[in-house]
Design a protein around this motif. Structure first.
Motif, short mmCIF file in Angstrom:
data_model
loop_
_atom_site.label_atom_id
_atom_site.label_comp_id
_atom_site.label_asym_id
_atom_site.label_seq_id
_atom_site.Cartn_x
_atom_site.Cartn_y
_atom_site.Cartn_z
N THR A 88 0.85 -1.19 0.00
CA THR A 88 0.00 0.00 0.00
C THR A 88 0.88 1.24 0.00
O THR A 88 2.02 1.20 0.48
CB THR A 88 -0.96 0.00 1.21
N GLU A 89 0.36 2.33 -0.58
CA GLU A 89 1.07 3.61 -0.54
C GLU A 89 0.28 4.47 0.45
O GLU A 89 -0.79 4.98 0.12
CB GLU A 89 1.10 4.25 -1.92
N PRO A 90 0.79 4.59 1.68
CA PRO A 90 -0.07 5.06 2.78
C PRO A 90 -0.14 6.57 2.97
O PRO A 90 0.01 7.06 4.09
CB PRO A 90 0.58 4.39 3.99
N ALA A 91 -0.39 7.30 1.90
CA ALA A 91 -0.62 8.74 2.04
C ALA A 91 -1.87 9.09 1.24
O ALA A 91 -1.84 9.97 0.38
CB ALA A 91 0.60 9.54 1.57
N PHE A 92 -2.95 8.37 1.49
CA PHE A 92 -4.15 8.51 0.68
C PHE A 92 -5.38 8.42 1.57
O PHE A 92 -6.24 7.55 1.39
CB PHE A 92 -4.14 7.39 -0.38
N PRO A 93 -5.47 9.32 2.58
CA PRO A 93 -6.64 9.27 3.47
C PRO A 93 -7.92 9.62 2.72
O PRO A 93 -7.87 10.46 1.83
CB PRO A 93 -6.32 10.32 4.54
N PRO A 94 -9.06 8.99 3.02
CA PRO A 94 -9.28 8.10 4.16
C PRO A 94 -9.04 6.62 3.85
O PRO A 94 -9.43 5.78 4.64
CB PRO A 94 -10.76 8.34 4.47
N PHE A 95 -8.40 6.30 2.72
CA PHE A 95 -8.25 4.89 2.35
C PHE A 95 -7.05 4.24 3.05
O PHE A 95 -7.15 3.13 3.54
CB PHE A 95 -8.18 4.74 0.83
N GLU A 96 -5.90 4.96 3.03
CA GLU A 96 -4.75 4.45 3.77
C GLU A 96 -3.89 5.65 4.17
O GLU A 96 -3.64 6.52 3.35
CB GLU A 96 -3.90 3.45 2.96
N PHE A 97 -3.50 5.67 5.42
CA PHE A 97 -2.62 6.73 5.91
C PHE A 97 -1.98 6.25 7.19
O PHE A 97 -2.38 5.23 7.76
CB PHE A 97 -3.41 8.03 6.14
N GLN A 98 -0.96 6.99 7.62
CA GLN A 98 -0.26 6.60 8.83
C GLN A 98 -0.61 7.53 9.98
O GLN A 98 -0.59 8.75 9.83
CB GLN A 98 1.25 6.65 8.59
N ALA A 99 -0.91 6.95 11.12
CA ALA A 99 -1.12 7.74 12.33
C ALA A 99 0.25 8.27 12.77
O ALA A 99 1.27 7.88 12.24
CB ALA A 99 -1.73 6.87 13.41
N GLU A 100 0.22 9.18 13.74
CA GLU A 100 1.46 9.78 14.25
C GLU A 100 2.50 8.71 14.59
O GLU A 100 3.67 8.88 14.33
CB GLU A 100 1.17 10.59 15.53
N ASP A 101 2.02 7.62 15.19
CA ASP A 101 2.95 6.57 15.62
C ASP A 101 3.33 5.62 14.47
O ASP A 101 3.99 4.62 14.70
CB ASP A 101 2.34 5.77 16.78
N GLY A 102 2.91 5.98 13.26
CA GLY A 102 3.30 5.18 12.11
C GLY A 102 2.34 4.05 11.79
O GLY A 102 2.47 3.38 10.77
N GLU A 103 1.36 3.85 12.67
CA GLU A 103 0.43 2.75 12.43
C GLU A 103 -0.47 3.03 11.22
O GLU A 103 -0.97 4.14 11.06
CB GLU A 103 -0.44 2.49 13.66
#
Ligand code: ARG
Length: 283
Positions: free
Chosen positions: A60-75
């Motif tokens: 996944t490319e996790p910079a695509f909210p609300p589908f995929e993104f990283q919380a502050e802690d990286g989760e």
């Protein structure tokens, strides 16, 4: 004409509910993204493929909210992340996410270094030549974003000879490439393209409507609006290597989740609405 959330809701049956607006923006470059393990699978069902339960590495490319993104802690968080973890639970597969640049996902599937990808990825005829897709799991489409004060650009035709920012390797990039005379600049993530517009360095962004609207509604990106009609209707699918036996496993799990309410629950969590009807195939 400006697309407001309410009309978008009517058109697309997508509720980007304010109560689910995301606090965190996955605006960081993908290079620094840490792979994050999925939720541990508590129980394994007997519905796994022949050969029993296994593990799936899912890109996944996790910079695509609300589908995929990283919380502050990286989760990793988002609709796609919850959906994939639920598919794992339903199919008795352990899900291991791996963060990759968006334009590296299809090559990784082809090379077999990942087993699947969930990344807001549109099922296209072109991609179907090199990878397989699950059945559609979300309906989306492209929209044009401009500066709030812009009155010149009201639709695709007005983009001629303009500066357009897009995320590399996306359907938005394909769409921008067809605009006569446009100067297209590509970015590693959608938030970076939107930030470029917010900074006044380009005239427009072509990106998936739910993601652009979420960035505006959440306040992650300032001073932008969405204009014109949606440019496309697109369906997202989970991508897999060609002829992967997991296509059927994932489709069966999705079908089960659409029938038993799991899918609706995840949809409700992220979009604050009932899921719309989806076709069984994109084409
Ligand atoms: N839906 C578009 C496409 O498939 C954009 C997807 C971008 N996804 C992401 N996680 N950045 O080309």
């Amino acid at each position: 004409m400006t697309i407001k959330r309410s009309s978008f809701l009517r058109n697309m049956a997508f509720g980007l509910s304010a109560s689910f607006v995301l606090a965190a923006c996955g605006g960081a470059g993908t290079e620094t993204a840490e792979p994050t393990d999925g939720e541990p699978i508590a129980e394994e069902t007997t519905e796994a493929t022949e050969g029993g339960a296994g593990a799936l590495t899912v890109a996944t490319e996790p910079a695509f909210p609300p589908f995929e993104f990283q919380a502050e802690d990286g989760e990793l968080q988002g609709f796609d992340i919850d959906l994939m973890n639920a598919i794992g639970e339903t199919a008795g597969l352990e899900i291991q996410f791996e963060s990759l640049p968006f334009d590296g996902i299809i090559p990784a599937l082809q090379a077999g270094t990942v087993d699947a990808a969930i990344s807001g990825m549109t099922i296209t005829e072109e991609r179907l030549e090199t990878v397989d897709f699950s059945r559609p799991y979300i309906k989306a489409g492209l929209a044009i974003a401009v500066k709030e004060e812009d009155t010149d650009i009201n639709g695709l035709a007005d983009l001629e000879d303009k500066r357009i920012a897009v995320q590399i390797g996306t359907t938005g990039a394909d769409q921008a490439a067809e605009v006569p005379g446009a100067e297209v600049s590509t970015f590693d993530s959608a938030p970076l393209a939107l930030q470029e517009l917010s900074n006044g360095n380009v005239d427009a962004v072509i990106n998936d409507a739910p993601v652009t609207l979420d960035a505006i509604e959440s306040g992650n990106i300032e001073g932008l609006k969405v204009v014109g009609e949606l440019l496309t209707t697109e369906f997202y699918g989970i991508a897999l290597p060609k002829d992967s036996e997991n296509v059927e496993v994932i489709n069966d799990a999705l079908m089960t989740m659409m029938e038993d309410g799991t899918y609706a629950e995840i949809y409700q969590k992220w979009f604050g609405d009932e899921p719309p009807e989806l076709p069984e195939s994109a084409f």
